[in-house]
Write a protein that holds these residues in place. Structure first.
Motif, short mmCIF file in Angstrom:
data_model
loop_
_atom_site.label_atom_id
_atom_site.label_comp_id
_atom_site.label_asym_id
_atom_site.label_seq_id
_atom_site.Cartn_x
_atom_site.Cartn_y
_atom_site.Cartn_z
N GLN A 110 -0.75 10.92 -13.14
CA GLN A 110 -1.55 9.87 -12.47
C GLN A 110 -0.68 8.98 -11.57
OE1 GLN A 110 -3.32 8.51 -16.28
NE2 GLN A 110 -5.23 8.49 -15.16
N CYS A 111 0.64 9.15 -11.68
CA CYS A 111 1.52 8.26 -10.90
C CYS A 111 1.40 8.51 -9.40
CB CYS A 111 2.96 8.41 -11.36
SG CYS A 111 3.22 7.64 -12.97
N GLY A 112 1.16 9.75 -9.02
CA GLY A 112 1.00 10.06 -7.59
C GLY A 112 -0.12 9.26 -6.97
N SER A 113 -1.25 9.17 -7.71
CA SER A 113 -2.39 8.39 -7.19
C SER A 113 -2.06 6.92 -7.12
CB SER A 113 -3.61 8.60 -8.10
OG SER A 113 -3.80 9.96 -8.35
N LEU A 114 -1.24 6.43 -8.07
CA LEU A 114 -0.87 5.01 -8.07
C LEU A 114 0.02 4.69 -6.87
CD1 LEU A 114 0.07 3.99 -11.73
CD2 LEU A 114 -1.88 3.24 -10.41
N GLY A 116 0.24 6.62 -4.03
CA GLY A 116 -0.51 6.91 -2.80
C GLY A 116 0.35 7.67 -1.80
N LYS A 117 -0.31 8.19 -0.77
CA LYS A 117 0.43 8.97 0.24
C LYS A 117 1.47 8.09 0.92
CE LYS A 117 -2.26 12.95 1.58
NZ LYS A 117 -3.72 12.99 1.69
N GLY A 118 2.72 8.55 0.84
CA GLY A 118 3.80 7.78 1.50
C GLY A 118 3.93 6.37 0.96
N GLY A 119 3.48 6.16 -0.30
CA GLY A 119 3.60 4.83 -0.92
C GLY A 119 2.54 3.85 -0.47
N SER A 120 1.45 4.37 0.17
CA SER A 120 0.44 3.45 0.73
C SER A 120 -0.29 2.65 -0.33
CB SER A 120 -0.57 4.25 1.56
OG SER A 120 -1.12 5.28 0.74
N LYS A 121 -0.63 3.29 -1.47
CA LYS A 121 -1.43 2.62 -2.49
C LYS A 121 -0.63 1.51 -3.17
CE LYS A 121 -5.03 1.94 -4.86
NZ LYS A 121 -6.16 1.32 -4.18
N ILE A 122 0.61 1.83 -3.53
CA ILE A 122 1.43 0.85 -4.25
C ILE A 122 1.74 -0.34 -3.33
CG2 ILE A 122 3.77 1.79 -3.78
CD1 ILE A 122 4.27 1.45 -6.84
N LYS A 123 1.88 -0.07 -2.04
CA LYS A 123 2.15 -1.13 -1.06
C LYS A 123 0.93 -2.05 -0.97
CE LYS A 123 3.75 -1.66 3.72
NZ LYS A 123 2.87 -1.57 4.87
N GLU A 124 -0.24 -1.41 -0.92
CA GLU A 124 -1.49 -2.19 -0.84
C GLU A 124 -1.64 -3.07 -2.08
OE1 GLU A 124 -5.95 -0.98 -1.78
OE2 GLU A 124 -5.06 0.38 -0.31
N MET A 125 -1.30 -2.51 -3.25
CA MET A 125 -1.40 -3.29 -4.50
C MET A 125 -0.46 -4.49 -4.45
SD MET A 125 -1.70 -1.00 -7.87
CE MET A 125 -1.79 0.72 -7.60
N ARG A 126 0.78 -4.25 -4.00
CA ARG A 126 1.75 -5.35 -3.94
C ARG A 126 1.25 -6.44 -3.00
NH1 ARG A 126 6.49 -1.11 -3.05
NH2 ARG A 126 7.11 -0.71 -5.19
N CYS A 160 -3.41 -6.99 -10.51
CA CYS A 160 -2.74 -5.71 -10.33
C CYS A 160 -3.22 -4.69 -11.38
CB CYS A 160 -1.23 -5.94 -10.45
SG CYS A 160 -0.30 -4.52 -9.95
N VAL A 161 -3.35 -5.13 -12.64
CA VAL A 161 -3.82 -4.24 -13.71
C VAL A 161 -5.24 -3.76 -13.39
CG1 VAL A 161 -4.53 -4.19 -16.15
CG2 VAL A 161 -2.31 -5.14 -15.51
N LYS A 162 -6.06 -4.66 -12.83
CA LYS A 162 -7.43 -4.26 -12.46
C LYS A 162 -7.39 -3.10 -11.47
CE LYS A 162 -9.98 -8.48 -13.39
NZ LYS A 162 -10.75 -9.61 -12.91
N GLN A 163 -6.53 -3.22 -10.47
CA GLN A 163 -6.43 -2.16 -9.46
C GLN A 163 -5.89 -0.87 -10.06
OE1 GLN A 163 -4.93 -3.08 -5.63
NE2 GLN A 163 -5.74 -5.16 -5.61
N ILE A 164 -4.93 -0.99 -10.96
CA ILE A 164 -4.36 0.20 -11.61
C ILE A 164 -5.44 0.91 -12.45
CG2 ILE A 164 -2.73 0.97 -13.42
CD1 ILE A 164 -0.70 -1.02 -12.23
N VAL A 167 -7.68 2.98 -10.27
CA VAL A 167 -7.03 4.23 -9.88
C VAL A 167 -7.04 5.23 -11.03
CG1 VAL A 167 -4.83 5.29 -9.16
CG2 VAL A 167 -5.55 3.13 -8.14
N MET A 168 -6.73 4.73 -12.25
CA MET A 168 -6.66 5.62 -13.41
C MET A 168 -8.02 6.21 -13.75
SD MET A 168 -3.84 3.63 -15.69
CE MET A 168 -3.56 4.80 -16.99
N LEU A 169 -9.09 5.43 -13.50
CA LEU A 169 -10.44 5.95 -13.75
C LEU A 169 -10.83 6.97 -12.69
CD1 LEU A 169 -12.26 2.67 -14.80
CD2 LEU A 169 -11.91 4.67 -16.23
N GLU A 170 -10.40 6.70 -11.45
CA GLU A 170 -10.76 7.61 -10.35
C GLU A 170 -9.98 8.93 -10.43
OE1 GLU A 170 -10.01 5.27 -6.90
OE2 GLU A 170 -11.95 4.24 -6.99
N SER A 171 -8.71 8.87 -10.87
CA SER A 171 -7.97 10.13 -10.99
C SER A 171 -7.42 10.30 -12.39
CB SER A 171 -6.83 10.21 -9.97
OG SER A 171 -6.53 8.93 -9.45
N PRO A 172 -8.24 10.91 -13.27
CA PRO A 172 -7.79 11.11 -14.65
C PRO A 172 -6.56 12.02 -14.71
CG PRO A 172 -10.02 11.99 -14.29
CD PRO A 172 -9.53 11.50 -12.98
#
Length: 321
Positions: A110-114, A116-126, A160-164, A167-172
């Motif tokens: 599930q870490c890949g989804s967290l 995101g492509k090229g780090g886009s998701k984690i950047k957005e979360m930060r 941040c936990v809410k967003q995580i 993601v975890m629900l969307e990509s099991p």
């Protein structure tokens, strides 16, 4: 009867499990006196909060429940940690408040989804939460999980936990997950001369109570001389403790790892410990060799410790443990 409807938009009826990795001290803070803190967290959040058993430096805290219950539990944990930080700061001169840090344990799939492509998701979360989020590059030992570290203010962490969770629900997780289990703090393995040694990584470490003994022995080596008094406090007595002798028996098949090539290891142990070490010749029909260690109690303890460390790395290195 119509089937149970799951409100997928907010994910409110979905039960989710989030695992946290905590140090013993943090776990103690969450449990509270006689378990009062964790009991209150369970009651007020409605989430199930389980804490892994075992005498480990790290423990796993599992939080299960509908997403809103999980957020409440997380909020309570984050605020409790903040309170601990504030309390610990009241005794220190530091002025800037360090952030609260939580470590999640997430299946690697599930870490890949967290990220995101090229780090886009984690950047957005930060950017959207103001929390620092980092996904470990390596999996935790003997598992297929990675540590995700979140730090910031309690409010930023909760967002941040809410967003995580979303993601975890969307990509099991894909495939089977091998959960991370922290290793026990101590596994007494070797006993020698009444000393217990525990294996940590590749080293044999004297048992905690043994450490204090070693420390006391080391302290005896520097005799206390009152100022202005150059003669020993007890005339006729040498200032350093008398030399004593200690004997060990080592199986023949392990003696090689202590002696080393052309005696390199045993010489190293002699130099480091300051003790004299004699290894008896192999006796006929005996499967063991006698080692005699002579020196001050502290020298002997150190030599024993180093010999045990050699034995341990040999035994564990062979993969027999």
């Amino acid at each position: 009867m119509e089937p149970n409807k799951v409100q997928s938009e907010g994910g409110l009826n979905v039960t989710l499990t989030i695992r946290l990795l905590m140090h013993g001290k943090e776990v103690g803070s969450i449990i509270g006196k006689k378990g009062e803190t964790v009991k209150k967290m369970r009651e007020e959040s409605g989430a199930r909060i389980n804490i892994s058993e075992g005498n480990c430096p790290e423990r796993i805290v599992t939080i299960t429940g509908p997403t809103d219950a999980i957020f409440k539990a997380f909020a309570m944990i984050a605020y409790k940690f903040e309170e601990d930080i504030i309390n610990s700061m009241s005794n220190s001169p530091a002025t800037s408040k360090p952030p609260v840090t939580l470590r999640l344990v997430v299946p690697a799939s599930q870490c890949g989804s967290l990220i995101g492509k090229g780090g886009s998701k984690i950047k957005e979360m930060r950017e959207s939460t103001g929390a620092q989020v980092q996904v470990a590059g390596d999996m935790l030992p003997n598992s297929t999980e990675r540590a995700v570290t979140i730090s910031g203010t309690p409010e930023a962490i909760i967002q941040c936990v809410k967003q995580i969770c979303v993601v975890m629900l969307e990509s099991p997780p894909k495939g089977a997950t091998i959960p991370y289990r922290p290793k026990p703090a101590s596994t007494p393995v070797i006993f020698s001369g009444g000393q217990a040694y525990t294996i940590q990584g590749q080293y044999a470490i004297p048992h905690p109570d043994q450490l204090t003994k070693l420390h006391q022995l080391a302290m005896q080596q520097t005799p206390f001389t009152p100022l202005g008094q150059t003669t020993p406090a007890f005339p006729g007595l040498d200032a350093s403790p008398p030399a004593s002798t200690h004997e060990l028996t080592i199986p023949n098949d392990l003696i090689g790892c202590i002696i080393g090539r052309q005696g390199t290891k045993i010489n190293e142990i002699r130099q480091m410990s300051g003790a004299q070490i004699k290894i008896a010749n192999a006796m006929e029909g005996s499967s063991e060799r006698q080692i005699t260690i002579t020196g001050t109690p502290a020298n002997i303890s150190l030599a024993q410790y180093l010999i045990n460390a050699r034995l341990t790395s040999e035994v564990t290195g062979m993969g027999t443990l």
